[in-house]
Design an enzyme around this catalytic site. Structure first.
Site, PDB file in Angstrom:
ATOM      1  N   CYS A 182      -3.186 -17.623  31.517  1.00 52.21           N
ATOM      2  CA  CYS A 182      -2.303 -17.917  32.649  1.00 52.21           C
ATOM      3  C   CYS A 182      -1.267 -18.970  32.269  1.00 52.21           C
ATOM      4  O   CYS A 182      -0.188 -19.025  32.861  1.00 52.21           O
ATOM      5  CB  CYS A 182      -3.125 -18.404  33.839  1.00 52.21           C
ATOM      6  SG  CYS A 182      -4.232 -17.148  34.468  1.00 52.21           S
ATOM      7  N   CYS A 242     -28.916  -8.613  25.096  1.00 54.27           N
ATOM      8  CA  CYS A 242     -29.756  -7.882  26.055  1.00 54.27           C
ATOM      9  C   CYS A 242     -30.542  -6.744  25.405  1.00 54.27           C
ATOM     10  O   CYS A 242     -31.173  -5.962  26.112  1.00 54.27           O
ATOM     11  CB  CYS A 242     -28.911  -7.356  27.218  1.00 54.27           C
ATOM     12  SG  CYS A 242     -27.830  -5.990  26.780  1.00 54.27           S
TER      13      CYS A 242
HETATM   14 ZN   LIG Z   1     -25.855  -6.669  25.849  1.00 50.92          ZN
END
Ligand SMILES: [Zn+2]
Length: 338
Positions: A182, A242
């Protein structure tokens, strides 16, 4: 509590009185009190979310007032930290909710303490380094994290639900290149409002345990374009965050940006923990309007910016002259290179 206060929201059947009670019992962490953070925080506080924590490392400046809706000219003149000014205003809006304002730089050292004591995290940061740190902590402690970003007239939003959706780390290679900020290409206020409208809607659904279809949404409000992308297939079973053998790399000390205060020089040196190369020629073009005395050679770019002199090296390292505060130096660095 006034009975009428939340009546219109309770009349909305997916929330109702049961959902309203869930909002009252909720604890939400907002990382960042800039445009996204102030907009989302105001909606959550008005909605009656019982406990909001808002963390930011910066202070209020004139250039914030165009879009950062909780702040006033008085906050600029008093040079208040954003977390303090935001808290003050939010308490005026709704004295029934607990609002914590924390002046801090969120990083691998403090993120887990923050994440663990909340049930939902909203992204209101301005850089992917911090987002990936939060993403690691969110997956590790099983706390949903609603990613949001905007620049110019473009924005994105994605609700990351640990164990169900891909995480931000899985999506990184599929998101548009993040080399604009920005501060270098500007931003208009309506895109902030659009992105936070979707972000807070996701938050309300998660907090009231309503059905949520997690989709990556992107918008260009100037071009009137919108895309809704099903990213479920991008969940990577080998993702270091994950996947089946997580290592949470962004929480590791060696992968964090190191700030060193150079003694007696009123200078902070920043060294990114992850490999990062800065295209100096492109940065020089973007800085034309924003910075002064921009000079570039094959090794480094130097310029003046506000009261600081900045030197960027092509390997991502930077020297911020004019401050001895690491958090301030990191704030400036991320404003310029994202
Ligand atoms: Zn992941």
């Amino acid at each position: 509590m006034s009975i009428a206060r939340y009546s219109r929201q309770e009349l909305f059947s997916p929330i109702g009185k049961v959902g309203q009670k869930k909002l009252k019992d909720a604890r939400v962490l907002l990382v960042g009190a800039g445009a996204l953070g102030t907009s989302s925080a105001e909606m959550l506080v008005r909605a009656g979310v019982g406990h909001i924590t808002i963390v930011d490392r910066d202070y209020v400046e004139w250039s914030n007032l165009q879009r950062q809706q909780l702040y006033t000219e008085k906050d600029v003149m008093e040079q208040l930290p954003k977390a303090v000014a935001a808290r003050n205003r939010l308490k005026e809006v709704n004295s029934e909710v607990i609002v914590e304002g924390i002046v801090a730089d969120v990083n691998g050292m403090n993120v887990e303490e923050l994440v663990k004591r909340h049930g939902l995290i909203l992204d209101a940061t301005d850089n992917f380094e911090t987002r990936l740190v939060i993403n690691d902590a969110a997956v590790k402690h099983n706390v949903p994290f609603v990613f949001a970003a905007c620049v110019a007239s473009y924005g994105m939003m994605f609700p990351m639900i640990p164990g169900r959706t891909p995480c931000l780390h899985c999506l990184m290679d599929h998101l548009p290149a993040q080399n604009q900020t920005c501060d270098t290409v500007g931003v208009i206020s309506p895109i902030v409002q659009l992105v936070t409208a979707y972000q807070v809607t996701s938050a309300l659904k998660i907090l009231t345990e309503n059905e949520l279809q997690p989709r990556l949404q992107s918008f260009d409000i100037w071009k009137n374009e919108q895309a809704v992308i099903n990213v479920e297939s991008l969940k990577n079973k080998d993702c270091p965050t994950c996947g089946s053998h997580p290592t949470f790399p962004f929480l590791a000390y060696e992968n964090q940006t190191k700030a060193a205060v150079l003694c007696g020089r009123n200078t902070v040196q920043l060294r990114p923990g992850m490999e990062r190369s800065i295209p100096l020629d492109k940065l020089a073009l973007r800085l034309k309007e924003l910075a002064g005395d921009v000079t570039v050679n094959p090794y480094l770019l130097s310029c003046t910016y506000e009261d600081y002199r900045l030197v960027f090296f092509k390997d991502g390292r930077a020297l911020i002259h004019g401050t001895s505060e690491p958090a301030q130096a990191k704030a400036i660095y991320h404003r310029i290179v994202g």
